[in-house]
Design a protein around this motif. Structure first.
Motif, short mmCIF file in Angstrom:
data_model
loop_
_atom_site.label_atom_id
_atom_site.label_comp_id
_atom_site.label_asym_id
_atom_site.label_seq_id
_atom_site.Cartn_x
_atom_site.Cartn_y
_atom_site.Cartn_z
N PRO A 186 0.78 -1.23 0.00
CA PRO A 186 0.00 0.00 0.00
C PRO A 186 0.82 1.30 0.00
CG PRO A 186 0.07 -0.92 2.21
CD PRO A 186 0.77 -1.90 1.30
N LYS A 187 2.09 1.18 0.28
CA LYS A 187 2.90 2.41 0.34
C LYS A 187 4.15 2.22 -0.50
CE LYS A 187 4.42 5.75 3.82
NZ LYS A 187 4.48 5.98 5.27
N TYR A 188 4.44 3.20 -1.38
CA TYR A 188 5.58 3.08 -2.28
C TYR A 188 5.57 1.69 -2.93
CZ TYR A 188 7.14 7.13 0.50
OH TYR A 188 7.24 8.35 1.15
N SER A 189 4.46 1.38 -3.57
CA SER A 189 4.20 0.01 -4.04
C SER A 189 5.29 -0.54 -4.93
CB SER A 189 2.86 -0.03 -4.79
OG SER A 189 2.97 0.64 -6.03
N ASN A 190 5.41 -1.84 -4.89
CA ASN A 190 6.34 -2.59 -5.73
C ASN A 190 5.58 -3.01 -6.97
OD1 ASN A 190 7.92 -4.56 -6.93
ND2 ASN A 190 8.30 -5.73 -5.05
N PRO A 191 5.90 -2.54 -8.17
CA PRO A 191 7.01 -1.64 -8.49
C PRO A 191 6.61 -0.19 -8.72
CG PRO A 191 6.25 -2.68 -10.49
CD PRO A 191 5.31 -3.11 -9.39
N GLY A 192 5.33 0.15 -8.64
CA GLY A 192 4.88 1.46 -9.14
C GLY A 192 5.19 2.65 -8.25
N GLY A 341 9.89 9.32 -27.04
CA GLY A 341 8.44 9.14 -26.85
C GLY A 341 8.06 7.69 -26.61
N GLY A 342 6.79 7.48 -26.29
CA GLY A 342 6.27 6.12 -26.17
C GLY A 342 6.52 5.44 -24.84
N CYS A 343 7.36 6.03 -24.00
CA CYS A 343 7.70 5.40 -22.72
C CYS A 343 7.23 6.26 -21.55
CB CYS A 343 9.22 5.23 -22.59
SG CYS A 343 9.96 4.28 -23.93
N SER A 344 6.98 5.60 -20.43
CA SER A 344 6.71 6.35 -19.20
C SER A 344 7.28 5.59 -18.02
CB SER A 344 5.20 6.56 -19.03
OG SER A 344 4.56 5.31 -18.92
N TRP A 345 7.49 6.29 -16.94
CA TRP A 345 8.05 5.63 -15.76
C TRP A 345 7.64 6.38 -14.50
CZ3 TRP A 345 10.70 7.97 -19.68
CH2 TRP A 345 11.32 9.19 -19.38
N SER A 346 7.72 5.68 -13.38
CA SER A 346 7.31 6.28 -12.11
C SER A 346 8.44 7.11 -11.52
CB SER A 346 6.90 5.17 -11.13
OG SER A 346 7.99 4.30 -10.89
N GLY A 351 10.43 3.58 -1.34
CA GLY A 351 10.43 2.20 -1.84
C GLY A 351 11.71 1.83 -2.55
N TYR A 352 11.62 0.80 -3.38
CA TYR A 352 12.83 0.23 -3.98
C TYR A 352 12.82 0.15 -5.49
CZ TYR A 352 15.97 -0.80 -0.22
OH TYR A 352 16.89 -0.65 0.78
N PHE A 353 11.75 0.65 -6.14
CA PHE A 353 11.65 0.37 -7.57
C PHE A 353 11.17 1.57 -8.37
CE2 PHE A 353 10.87 -3.56 -5.21
CZ PHE A 353 11.94 -4.31 -5.70
N VAL A 354 11.54 1.53 -9.64
CA VAL A 354 10.93 2.41 -10.63
C VAL A 354 10.20 1.49 -11.60
CG1 VAL A 354 11.38 3.98 -12.56
CG2 VAL A 354 12.67 4.22 -10.41
N SER A 355 8.96 1.81 -11.85
CA SER A 355 8.17 1.02 -12.80
C SER A 355 8.26 1.68 -14.17
CB SER A 355 6.72 0.98 -12.31
OG SER A 355 5.93 0.21 -13.19
N PHE A 356 8.71 0.90 -15.13
CA PHE A 356 8.93 1.45 -16.47
C PHE A 356 7.95 0.83 -17.45
CE2 PHE A 356 10.95 1.48 -20.64
CZ PHE A 356 11.40 2.78 -20.75
#
Lengths: 429, 429
Positions: A186-192, A341-346, A351-356
């Motif tokens: 619920p907090k700094y979710s894995n991976p988002g 273009g075409g990509c996004s990321w958090s 937390g521990y991740f970046v969601s790509f």
């Protein structure tokens, strides 16, 4: 430079050739880099070294109530360890059980108990024809591994910037009693990196469920894992147990946390918090399984971390090491991919991740290209149940382990692979 | 003095009055003594204190293969810990998995895996109408607690001085495929102190079983827990896995051990040994449950105990503390009860218990009398499944925890209660 999607076939082909030369040059370096798992770095582990020498004498081994922690006993944890873990779990010590070194193990065992024996007198889930489980996606692969082990049917649920899509969740649980629960980070979710909004927490707690024994597995793995020290830069999470109490569903949630990413992964302590009825039920079921968990390690943690204030000070040191890495990820991705273009990321604040999210259909190819160039990423699809990302888009970036220079090199390889895979896709279309 | 059984009613009544005065005098002392559980004494725990300071620097945290034991990973244990536990399990490191601090937890989880998923492709035991389990009696209450938790029908089997009565065991397993396994404490058994003879081990390994997935749960809890240093005063146990291999039933046994009564109960390390097929099966099932157990604690044990030779030297120090207590038990029981008659007890050469057989129908009364006089014993019946000793005769004596003077006082209370209960019984008849 135009975005790739706006390029002509000739421009794309020329760009592809240029990128392929770049890629081959990278491959020639014979790199061996790893951005796959959310492991703390060596510098982070060094922060907790004093803990290892904190319990060495007889006096050190005594709990505050006089218990000799070198001997058998104390099923649910010594009082001071309960208090420490309660502060991590945002709960009170009476509602906490302290376990061994792995919160994954607690979650597995909690699931196993519901499956084998039923929870609070309900039918054991093993006796049902089908058990369904809600899996907000992208999510944590090891969660999905637990529900897969017990043969549950996993149902992906869309993640929004506020948490799981609650319209979807409420619809799924309302009329189907075989839907028995939901995974939540619920907090700094894995991976988002998402923290659930107060409204999402309240709706989870209050929603009518066809299954009376619907359970929220609330893995607050990153509850105190902020990247920034200023309170206004830290996410706040409403407490699910208080919300469940308020909604008249006090037994709906199990909360989990551990010190794996506070002190030492695999050698920390872990804990659960739940309603009084749930805690009593779990303790009764634990009784034949174990006499008590490692109390000396509980003492080490209490002596070293002390309390909520001590925890926060310690986590601030972790943040100082992690922050530059997360900022580097964002900077490198921005630099390399904004124009493309075409990509996004958090851009998480903890937390521990970046969601790509790569362009659809590219994730597997990107991870394969990276692997061939000596960079191990989390497998594409891992963030979905059955490793099946229907869009083949999501990739989990784990920047914590490599030193900054290595991380920089790794991201250069990664962005090159992203661009190459994207162009290949556009040229196919 | 004649044996109680040879006394007249008048003699018995006079003796009872005399004993009752003695008992009331004991009660007046307001004692609070405990001879209930097989806990090491404080002096024994002191032996392992240097272990707590054995892993404090970065170099200390590295396994021999370079693994940083402060971080995630290594599902089945670091190589040097596998070797150490292999020496305790009388097996080789390739067949060993090192777990957390509790062998009871391994046994429970191993049972849970057979129950939930089946073992080596066999039908999960949860899918069967009934599972029966053989329980050599007297036996270990926590074993019976595990099989009771999963709802198995427990069948008591007579213990002989050579181990379980194999004629009985062979008859029970031969034609009933619902008999899925047997509990064994094969060396210095709990509570009888019996070590299985080579013939018993070979017959267990070779007997034809109706259930293809019959499993021997071989809890070698006291494998190195001798009371005497001279080899000729130590029991020897044939290795069950070698015997199973030889008999063509390689997958029949799971072996368990821990350092709970070597270093610190609840803060030791535990391990399983089994066939290659069983180990692979267990590891595959462990994978969703846990990332790895506490490797820093594995290192502490390796650094402190080193190897089989180091283990033996350490256990000899335990023996020096335990031996006088066991000899005191035998001396006090002999002195107080030989003339009285009707009682018998074990004289073990290792382990943690003396098994006491009171005249039939007296055990519950003895334990109740002792409790009223301030002495807590293991509950009468605890050594039988469902706490039901049909003869109401067996009592487990655990002399390890109290200091010698306290033990002496405790035994005085105990023997007084035995005599009183026996006379009450004779007067009723």
């Amino acid at each position: 430079m135009p975005a790739y999607a706006d390029m002509t076939t000739e421009e794309l082909a020329a760009k592809r050739d240029e990128l392929m030369r770049e890629y081959e040059a990278i491959k020639a370096k014979g790199l061996a880099l790893n951005m796959a798992r959310g492991k703390p770095s060596s510098a982070q582990l060094d922060l907790s070294m004093p803990m290892l020498a904190s319990v060495t004498t007889y006096e050190d081994c005594l709990a505050e109530d006089g218990t000799d922690c070198r001997n058998y006993g104390v099923l649910d944890g010594i009082p001071e360890a309960k208090r420490l873990m309660a502060s991590m779990l945002d709960d009170d010590a009476d509602h906490v059980i302290v376990f061994g070194s792995s919160s994954l193990n607690i979650m597995y065992d909690t699931m196993a108990r519901c499956w084998s024996f039923g929870t609070l007198g309900h039918t054991p889930w093993s006796k049902l024809d089908e058990v369904k489980w809600l899996c907000p996606c992208p999510g944590y692969d090891r969660h999905f591994g637990v529900t897969e082990a017990f043969g549950f049917t996993m149902i992906p649920v869309t993640m929004t910037p506020d948490g799981p899509d609650m319209d979807e969740v409420e619809r799924l649980v309302a009329n189907d009693a075989s839907v028995k629960g939901i995974w939540c980070v619920p907090k700094y979710s894995n991976p988002g990196g998402v923290t659930y909004s107060d409204e999402v927490v309240r709706r989870l707690a209050a929603m009518p469920c066809a299954a009376e024994d619907f359970r929220i597995f609330w893995d607050n793995a990153y509850g105190i894992h902020h990247l920034y020290d200023a309170p206004e830069q830290q996410d706040q999470l409403l407490d699910i147990r208080a919300a469940c109490d308020e909604a008249g569903n006090p037994d709906r949630c199990f909360k989990f946390a551990s010190t794996s990413k506070v002190t030492f992964p695999g050698a920390g302590i872990s804990a659960m918090a739940a309603s009084a009825a749930n805690i009593a039920d779990v303790k009764a079921r634990m009784n034949p399984q174990v006499i008590g968990h490692d109390k000396l390690n509980q003492l080490r943690h209490v002596r070293f971390l002390r309390d909520a204030k001590g925890l926060a000070a310690h986590m601030s040191k972790h943040a100082a090491i992690l922050r530059p890495k997360f900022e580097l990820v964002d900077a490198k991705l921005t630099e390399a991919l904004t124009e493309v273009g075409g990509c996004s990321w958090s851009k998480p604040r903890g937390g521990y991740f970046v969601s790509f999210d790569a362009p659809a259909g590219c994730a597997k190819r990107i991870v394969a290209l990276a692997k061939d160039a000596g960079v191990t990423m989390t497998g594409a699809g891992a963030t979905w149940p059955y490793k099946n990302d229907p869009a083949d888009s999501n990739i989990r970036i784990a920047p914590s382990l490599p030193p900054v220079e290595e991380l920089e090199a790794t991201l250069d390889v990664f962005t090159c692979c992203v661009k190459l895979a994207y162009i290949e896709k556009l040229l196919r279309e």
